[in-house]
Design an enzyme around this catalytic site. Structure first.
Site, PDB file in Angstrom:
ATOM      1  N   ASN A   9     -54.450  25.374  31.623  1.00 46.84           N
ATOM      2  CA  ASN A   9     -53.478  24.747  30.724  1.00 46.84           C
ATOM      3  C   ASN A   9     -53.618  25.410  29.360  1.00 46.84           C
ATOM      4  O   ASN A   9     -54.526  25.095  28.601  1.00 46.84           O
ATOM      5  CB  ASN A   9     -53.767  23.235  30.634  1.00 46.84           C
ATOM      6  CG  ASN A   9     -52.811  22.536  29.678  1.00 46.84           C
ATOM      7  OD1 ASN A   9     -51.818  23.125  29.242  1.00 46.84           O
ATOM      8  ND2 ASN A   9     -53.099  21.279  29.373  1.00 46.84           N
ATOM      9  N   TRP A  10     -52.686  26.334  29.085  1.00 40.95           N
ATOM     10  CA  TRP A  10     -52.787  27.105  27.839  1.00 40.95           C
ATOM     11  C   TRP A  10     -52.320  26.302  26.621  1.00 40.95           C
ATOM     12  O   TRP A  10     -52.475  26.765  25.494  1.00 40.95           O
ATOM     13  CB  TRP A  10     -51.966  28.387  27.957  1.00 40.95           C
ATOM     14  CG  TRP A  10     -52.607  29.453  28.793  1.00 40.95           C
ATOM     15  CD1 TRP A  10     -53.785  29.358  29.490  1.00 40.95           C
ATOM     16  CD2 TRP A  10     -52.117  30.779  29.016  1.00 40.95           C
ATOM     17  NE1 TRP A  10     -54.046  30.548  30.127  1.00 40.95           N
ATOM     18  CE2 TRP A  10     -53.044  31.436  29.861  1.00 40.95           C
ATOM     19  CE3 TRP A  10     -50.989  31.492  28.600  1.00 40.95           C
ATOM     20  CZ2 TRP A  10     -52.867  32.751  30.288  1.00 40.95           C
ATOM     21  CZ3 TRP A  10     -50.807  32.798  29.019  1.00 40.95           C
ATOM     22  CH2 TRP A  10     -51.745  33.426  29.852  1.00 40.95           C
ATOM     23  N   LYS A  11     -51.680  25.159  26.877  1.00 38.98           N
ATOM     24  CA  LYS A  11     -51.131  24.349  25.773  1.00 38.98           C
ATOM     25  C   LYS A  11     -50.235  25.235  24.893  1.00 38.98           C
ATOM     26  O   LYS A  11     -49.578  26.116  25.420  1.00 38.98           O
ATOM     27  CB  LYS A  11     -52.258  23.679  25.007  1.00 38.98           C
ATOM     28  CG  LYS A  11     -53.180  22.886  25.953  1.00 38.98           C
ATOM     29  CD  LYS A  11     -54.130  21.979  25.268  1.00 38.98           C
ATOM     30  CE  LYS A  11     -54.979  21.261  26.324  1.00 38.98           C
ATOM     31  NZ  LYS A  11     -55.891  20.287  25.760  1.00 38.98           N
ATOM     32  N   HIS A  96     -49.572  14.452  30.576  1.00 34.28           N
ATOM     33  CA  HIS A  96     -50.776  14.870  29.846  1.00 34.28           C
ATOM     34  C   HIS A  96     -51.003  13.939  28.653  1.00 34.28           C
ATOM     35  O   HIS A  96     -50.056  13.527  27.991  1.00 34.28           O
ATOM     36  CB  HIS A  96     -50.646  16.325  29.379  1.00 34.28           C
ATOM     37  CG  HIS A  96     -51.939  16.888  28.895  1.00 34.28           C
ATOM     38  ND1 HIS A  96     -52.450  16.607  27.643  1.00 34.28           N
ATOM     39  CD2 HIS A  96     -52.861  17.667  29.519  1.00 34.28           C
ATOM     40  CE1 HIS A  96     -53.621  17.209  27.511  1.00 34.28           C
ATOM     41  NE2 HIS A  96     -53.888  17.860  28.632  1.00 34.28           N
ATOM     42  N   GLU A  98     -51.876  14.406  25.714  1.00 31.73           N
ATOM     43  CA  GLU A  98     -51.323  14.831  24.418  1.00 31.73           C
ATOM     44  C   GLU A  98     -49.849  14.451  24.324  1.00 31.73           C
ATOM     45  O   GLU A  98     -49.347  14.146  23.240  1.00 31.73           O
ATOM     46  CB  GLU A  98     -51.528  16.344  24.232  1.00 31.73           C
ATOM     47  CG  GLU A  98     -52.979  16.659  23.905  1.00 31.73           C
ATOM     48  CD  GLU A  98     -53.441  18.053  24.307  1.00 31.73           C
ATOM     49  OE1 GLU A  98     -52.600  18.894  24.679  1.00 31.73           O
ATOM     50  OE2 GLU A  98     -54.656  18.294  24.251  1.00 31.73           O
ATOM     51  N   GLU A 166     -58.162  13.130  33.813  1.00 34.30           N
ATOM     52  CA  GLU A 166     -58.596  13.693  32.533  1.00 34.30           C
ATOM     53  C   GLU A 166     -58.935  12.561  31.569  1.00 34.30           C
ATOM     54  O   GLU A 166     -58.074  12.111  30.804  1.00 34.30           O
ATOM     55  CB  GLU A 166     -57.471  14.532  31.924  1.00 34.30           C
ATOM     56  CG  GLU A 166     -57.075  15.736  32.736  1.00 34.30           C
ATOM     57  CD  GLU A 166     -56.576  16.867  31.831  1.00 34.30           C
ATOM     58  OE1 GLU A 166     -57.178  17.942  31.909  1.00 34.30           O
ATOM     59  OE2 GLU A 166     -55.643  16.661  31.062  1.00 34.30           O
ATOM     60  N   GLY A 172     -60.946  18.199  25.072  1.00 30.92           N
ATOM     61  CA  GLY A 172     -60.774  18.890  23.791  1.00 30.92           C
ATOM     62  C   GLY A 172     -62.051  19.057  22.993  1.00 30.92           C
ATOM     63  O   GLY A 172     -63.132  18.620  23.399  1.00 30.92           O
ATOM     64  N   SER A 214     -62.941  19.343  29.132  1.00 35.82           N
ATOM     65  CA  SER A 214     -64.101  20.164  28.752  1.00 35.82           C
ATOM     66  C   SER A 214     -64.744  20.904  29.920  1.00 35.82           C
ATOM     67  O   SER A 214     -65.957  21.135  29.914  1.00 35.82           O
ATOM     68  CB  SER A 214     -65.153  19.314  28.033  1.00 35.82           C
ATOM     69  OG  SER A 214     -64.603  18.748  26.868  1.00 35.82           O
ATOM     70  N   GLY A 234     -58.608  23.678  29.920  1.00 33.19           N
ATOM     71  CA  GLY A 234     -57.871  23.918  28.680  1.00 33.19           C
ATOM     72  C   GLY A 234     -58.444  25.110  27.943  1.00 33.19           C
ATOM     73  O   GLY A 234     -58.141  26.263  28.268  1.00 33.19           O
TER      74      GLY A 234
END
Ligand code: PGA
Length: 253
Positions: A9-11, A96, A98, A166, A172, A214, A234
């Site tokens: 997941n490159w965000k 997700h 976020e 998650e 993160g 993580s 991530g």
């Protein structure tokens, strides 16, 4: 052969197409050699065209990070699942944390899931509690999140759904702590049971649970000893060397 699923997941990274291609090619070079891994890269959708062109068919699959819950129309700036599909995505991350934090609720996530499945995308549904309480209320929270997200989703689609657990407290760079293998194993069984009960399936193997939060090149060896069917990565997925190590460790064990 059973393959372990690793999702990158490159965000909202990297900031240029040139960098995206460099990272992608670096990962591809390693991923194509590994037989026991299914690698799914979820870059910003604007990079799909170019990355699809340089991807190795069936070796690295592309995934989207979100979509809008309508098929078409006057929605400035929005992208539908069908657009993502025709641009090269095979998977889509939905729910997700976020995006939940930015205002997405269970109802919207449910609409997105149904539209994404109808658009022939495989869904990676993210769920996870904010924190753990001693009374175990996070179990109910998780169960509700999953059931709400899957309202009206037909059993035929189960094979197109992956659940990514998650926990927000473990995601993160501000993560409070890393999950233990015992905590993870318990949750994997818990989530599988929710799906087995809802869809009345006979076998736990029919439902796939990933872990995200993580995951890195140092803890992967340990996490890989659990019953998770794969991992969602991530930060470490933007570093070719670190992500390559994650792929290799999982492949070789
Ligand atoms: P992380 O992110 O690996 O950087 O914790 C995971 C995620 O948010 O999907």
């Amino acid at each position: 052969m059973k393959k372990t699923i690793i999702v990158a997941n490159w965000k909202m990274n990297p900031t240029t197409l040139r960098e995206a291609k460099t990272i992608f090619l670096g990962i591809k070079k390693q991923a194509v050699k590994l037989k026991k891994i299914k690698t799914i890269i979820c870059p910003p959708a604007v990079y799909f065209g170019e990355l699809k062109r340089i991807s190795s068919k069936d070796k690295i699959l592309l995934g989207a990070q979100n979509c809008f819950e309508q098929e078409r129309g006057p929605w400035t700036g929005k992208i539908s699942p069908k657009m993502l599909k025709t641009s090269g995505a095979k998977f889509i991350i939905l729910g997700h944390s976020e995006n939940r934090k930015a205002g997405e609720n269970d109802e919207i996530i449910n609409q997105k899931i149904k539209l994404a499945l109808k658009s022939d995308l495989n869904v990676i549904l993210c769920v996870g509690e904010f924190e753990r309480d001693e009374d175990g209320r996070y179990f109910d929270f998780l169960k509700q999140q999953i059931l709400n997200a899957l309202v009206g989703v037909n059993k035929n689609y189960l094979k197109n759904i992956l659940i990514a657990y998650e926990p927000i407290w473990a995601i993160g760079k501000n993560a409070k702590e890393i999950i233990t293998n015992i905590q993870l194993q318990e949750i994997v069984i818990f989530i599988k049971k929710i799906l087995v009960d809802k869809y009345n399936v006979n076998d736990f193997k029919d439902v796939k649970i990933l872990y995200g939060g993580s995951v890195n090149h140092k803890n992967i060896e340990d996490l890989n000893k659990t019953n998770a069917d794969g991992f969602l990565v991530g930060r470490d997925s933007l570093n070719v060397e670190k992500f390559g190590k994650i792929l290799k460790v999982v492949n070789d064990n």
